[in-house]
Design an enzyme around this catalytic site. Sequence first.
Site, short mmCIF file in Angstrom:
data_model
loop_
_atom_site.label_atom_id
_atom_site.label_comp_id
_atom_site.label_asym_id
_atom_site.label_seq_id
_atom_site.Cartn_x
_atom_site.Cartn_y
_atom_site.Cartn_z
N LYS A 2 46.46 -28.91 -21.80
CA LYS A 2 46.33 -29.88 -22.91
C LYS A 2 47.32 -29.55 -24.01
O LYS A 2 47.93 -30.45 -24.61
CB LYS A 2 44.90 -29.83 -23.46
CG LYS A 2 43.85 -30.23 -22.43
CD LYS A 2 42.45 -29.91 -22.91
CE LYS A 2 41.45 -30.05 -21.78
NZ LYS A 2 40.15 -29.47 -22.11
N GLY A 12 25.51 -26.50 -16.89
CA GLY A 12 26.48 -27.50 -16.42
C GLY A 12 27.74 -27.58 -17.27
O GLY A 12 28.53 -28.51 -17.15
N VAL A 59 43.47 -35.14 -22.44
CA VAL A 59 43.58 -34.25 -23.60
C VAL A 59 42.32 -34.35 -24.45
O VAL A 59 42.14 -35.31 -25.21
CB VAL A 59 44.83 -34.59 -24.45
CG1 VAL A 59 45.03 -33.55 -25.53
CG2 VAL A 59 46.08 -34.69 -23.58
#
Length: 415
Positions: A216, A198, A144
Amino acid sequence: MMTRTGPSMVPSKSPLRLGLLGLGTVGQAVLALIEQHGAIYAARTGRSLEVTAVSARNRHRARRVDISVYRWYDDASALAMAEDVDVVIEVAGGVDAAYAVAEAALSAGKHWVTANKALLAEHGQALIALAHENHAMIGFEAAVCGAIPVVKTLREGLAANLVDDVQGIFNGTCNYIFTQMANGMGFEAALADATAKGYAEADPALDIGGVDAAHKTALMAALVSDGTVDFTAVSVEGITGVPDGISAQLAQHGYVLKLLGQCRLLAHGWAVWVYPAAVPQSHPLARIDGVVNAVAYHGNAADFGMLQGLGAGGAATASAVLSDVLDIAAGRGVIAGGLPNGSETTVVPVSERVGAYWVAVSDGGASLTAVLQNISAGLTNLGTALLVSEVREADLRDALNAQQYAGAWIRVEGV
Ligand SMILES: NC(=O)c1ccc[n+]([C@@H]2O[C@H](COP(=O)([O-])OP(=O)(O)OC[C@H]3O[C@@H](n4cnc5c(N)ncnc54)[C@H](OP(=O)(O)O)[C@@H]3O)[C@@H](O)[C@H]2O)c1
């Protein structure tokens, strides 16, 4: 800079033996941190960490850390059940294979530390029950919002509260893309930019589709609602449907676009929703830019608070993984991670949302105004958009459909 030596207590207990599944970005960072700071960790917890076994898909892949010093397993379930493994750290990802290994580990009474939000959001219930049966701990701080200690904050720091609202930016990829769109980029260019830097996976579907943020959100909802959350009931909208140019229009009216996850207690259950929303520029979440994540909460005693930090990255995620491992080493670990093993939380569909909406108009809104006035508690004409407040979403949709409205509209939060 002075070298940190840390506390000098010599561990008296037997080492905590770790089996590591996954040697990618996060797994290698876990090994690197243990190598660098193992002595300090041992002194802090009274127990040293010993990596006894590792596993990944390809034994011969080049790694940044030397894995030849650890026993290798081709079969991750065998690693999970090995005699000399006390804690299995799973940083491999995926759902089905990881689920099989988690079952094997928990059934054998091993503790399970994971960064895998997808696994917990989809199979959490079965794993939580197994953990209770076997008095095993599940650590999922890393699942999370990466390095942000949100699980500890909700579960421990705010334990004396009834937390009725958690809202925030739970996906750095989407936040980066929205930040670039606010700077004038189109969606496709912003996604390509995130990929080049990235910040986005080769397959970004889970991120931009909102599913990663929803995983989450569901985990946080379980913690604050003291119930289990059926992931299929969570409302999920990603950022792909947001038209280019809407950021600029919202900015003219003082709003910023954010992908928000939220768990909020309503009259008849919990909102567990993820969607793009317009947030006033003065709101604390509006200032969270780039790949940063943030979690704002409200507890009945603690009142409001907000955490922010890195939601991803090898070292940042390994920091959270090891916080759980160190809790177990110190004897502070929590059975099943404190996730409830009981009644199901009622999740309210987003169609029942009552709130504010920004609705773009091309003609000053004359035709829509009369219709929306009947269903809303307040209507402000912003010139190129209407701000509709205190309206039920299902009613708004019906009204827009009846007018064959084809423009953009967006939920407004934080007003
Ligand atoms: N990266 C982050 O910033 C971040 C942040 C928060 C959470 N997470 C979570 O952390 C987990 C790992 O992420 P990552 O970025 O480290 O992934 P990654 O770089 O792709 O590494 C995955 C590792 O797991 C191994 N693996 C994958 N599937 C496997 C299987 N079926 N059996 C055995 N090994 C398998 C791979 O083996 P090979 O190396 O041999 O291919 C690789 O070593 C995921 O659940 C992710 O959602 C990551």
